[in-house]
Scaffold this active site. Structure first.
Site, mmCIF file in Angstrom:
data_model
loop_
_atom_site.group_PDB
_atom_site.id
_atom_site.type_symbol
_atom_site.label_atom_id
_atom_site.label_comp_id
_atom_site.label_asym_id
_atom_site.label_seq_id
_atom_site.Cartn_x
_atom_site.Cartn_y
_atom_site.Cartn_z
ATOM 1 N N HIS A 1 -8.152 -4.437 -0.758
ATOM 2 C CA HIS A 1 -6.883 -3.735 -0.531
ATOM 3 C C HIS A 1 -6.003 -4.508 0.446
ATOM 4 O O HIS A 1 -4.779 -4.441 0.375
ATOM 5 C CB HIS A 1 -7.152 -2.323 -0.006
ATOM 6 C CG HIS A 1 -5.956 -1.427 -0.096
ATOM 7 N ND1 HIS A 1 -5.422 -1.005 -1.281
ATOM 8 C CD2 HIS A 1 -5.157 -0.894 0.873
ATOM 9 C CE1 HIS A 1 -4.363 -0.241 -1.058
ATOM 10 N NE2 HIS A 1 -4.176 -0.165 0.247
ATOM 11 N N SER B 1 0.841 -1.195 0.000
ATOM 12 C CA SER B 1 0.000 0.000 0.000
ATOM 13 C C SER B 1 0.883 1.254 0.000
ATOM 14 O O SER B 1 1.631 1.469 -0.948
ATOM 15 C CB SER B 1 -0.947 -0.062 1.203
ATOM 16 O OG SER B 1 -1.893 0.955 1.165
ATOM 17 N N ASP C 1 -10.194 -4.145 -4.997
ATOM 18 C CA ASP C 1 -9.563 -3.082 -4.205
ATOM 19 C C ASP C 1 -10.335 -1.774 -4.386
ATOM 20 O O ASP C 1 -10.392 -1.238 -5.497
ATOM 21 C CB ASP C 1 -8.098 -2.909 -4.661
ATOM 22 C CG ASP C 1 -7.294 -2.021 -3.731
ATOM 23 O OD1 ASP C 1 -7.897 -1.167 -3.049
ATOM 24 O OD2 ASP C 1 -6.066 -2.177 -3.682
HETATM 25 C C1 MLT Z 1 -1.295 6.045 -0.251
HETATM 26 O O1 MLT Z 1 -1.680 7.047 0.310
HETATM 27 O O2 MLT Z 1 -0.102 5.730 -0.371
HETATM 28 C C2 MLT Z 1 -2.338 5.154 -0.833
HETATM 29 O O3 MLT Z 1 -3.559 5.811 -0.891
HETATM 30 C C3 MLT Z 1 -2.448 3.888 -0.059
HETATM 31 C C4 MLT Z 1 -2.837 4.166 1.342
HETATM 32 O O4 MLT Z 1 -1.984 4.381 2.160
HETATM 33 O O5 MLT Z 1 -4.034 4.152 1.620
#
Ligand code: MLT
Length: 230
Positions: free
Chosen positions: A213, A132, A182
């Site tokens: 996700h 992520s 996701d």
């Molecule tokens: C981010 O901010 O890097 C992406 O949206 C993934 C997350 O942290 O939710």
């Protein structure tokens, strides 16, 4: 408040990949990131740079790392940016909307940390395994400081930079695993990242799993198999 959780990993890894259950782990602040370092048991295996998701920390992916790369040294920093108390690797302006100036600065700072940690712990260039937010900064490091990483596994990654630099990633292995359901990463965005990295010469394998996700057991086995094949 959402915390991007790492997958639950088996408490007892399969015997074929058996690793001692207790391993010396150092928590250090002497380099410029809070981090954990676990020395490798098998010097032939490449080190792994573990990069957690939003709300995670340096402990989050250690069990995952031991399962996907048995015997490898593990280097796991904690992101320095706090969003409502949740650690991240760079600032964002909204869900999926990144502060790209901060992202560039933080990606360079992380690449400098990896270079310092390699000297301190005598490591070869690591394979980044990011989840992520950790996958997004790993993708930015690939594009901005390609020499930092030997390879990368990007789990639930997005395109980090709207105007990526021209990077030379010739032959660098990259695995991207996206979740079919996701709600955070649109399929087209992940496909765009795969195209950017491929166009830069990386050997990209882009897979989609039946998950959201969060990570699934399928992510664990795909990552483990891919790293074993490197
Ligand atoms: C981010 O901010 O890097 C992406 O949206 C993934 C997350 O942290 O939710």
């Amino acid at each position: 408040m959402r915390r991007d959780r790492a997958p639950d990993t088996p408490e007892h890894p399969p015997t074929t990949n058996a690793v001692p259950r207790v391993r010396a782990s150092m928590s250090s602040t002497t380099l410029n990131f809070h981090h954990r370092f676990e020395p490798g048991l098998n010097p032939g295996r490449p080190p792994i740079l573990l990069l957690h998701g939003t709300g995670g920390d340096e402990d989050d992916l250690l069990a995952f790392g031991r399962v996907i790369a048995p015997g490898s040294a593990l280097l796991s920093p904690r992101g320095k940016v706090l969003e409502h108390g949740m650690p991240r690797f760079f600032r964002r302006l909204g869900e999926g909307v990144f502060d790209e100036d901060d992202l560039r600065r933080r990606a360079n700072e992380l690449a400098d940390f990896v270079a310092d940690a390699r000297r301190a712990y005598r490591l070869s260039p690591p394979i980044a395994v990011g989840f992520s937010n950790g996958a997004n900064i790993a993708a930015a490091v690939l594009l901005l400081r390609p020499e930092t990483l030997a390879a990368a596994v990007l789990l639930r990654a997005m395109t980090p930079l709207s105007e990526p630099p021209i990077a030379d990633l010739t032959g660098k292995p990259v695995l991207i695993i996206s979740g079919k359901m996701d709600p955070i990463v649109p399929a087209a965005n992940a496909a765009n990242l795969a195209a950017i990295l491929s166009n830069a010469g990386a050997a990209v394998e882009a897979l989609t799993v039946a998950a959201g996700h969060g990570l699934s057991q399928h992510d664990v086995t795909l990552t483990q198999d891919w790293i074993a094949r490197l």
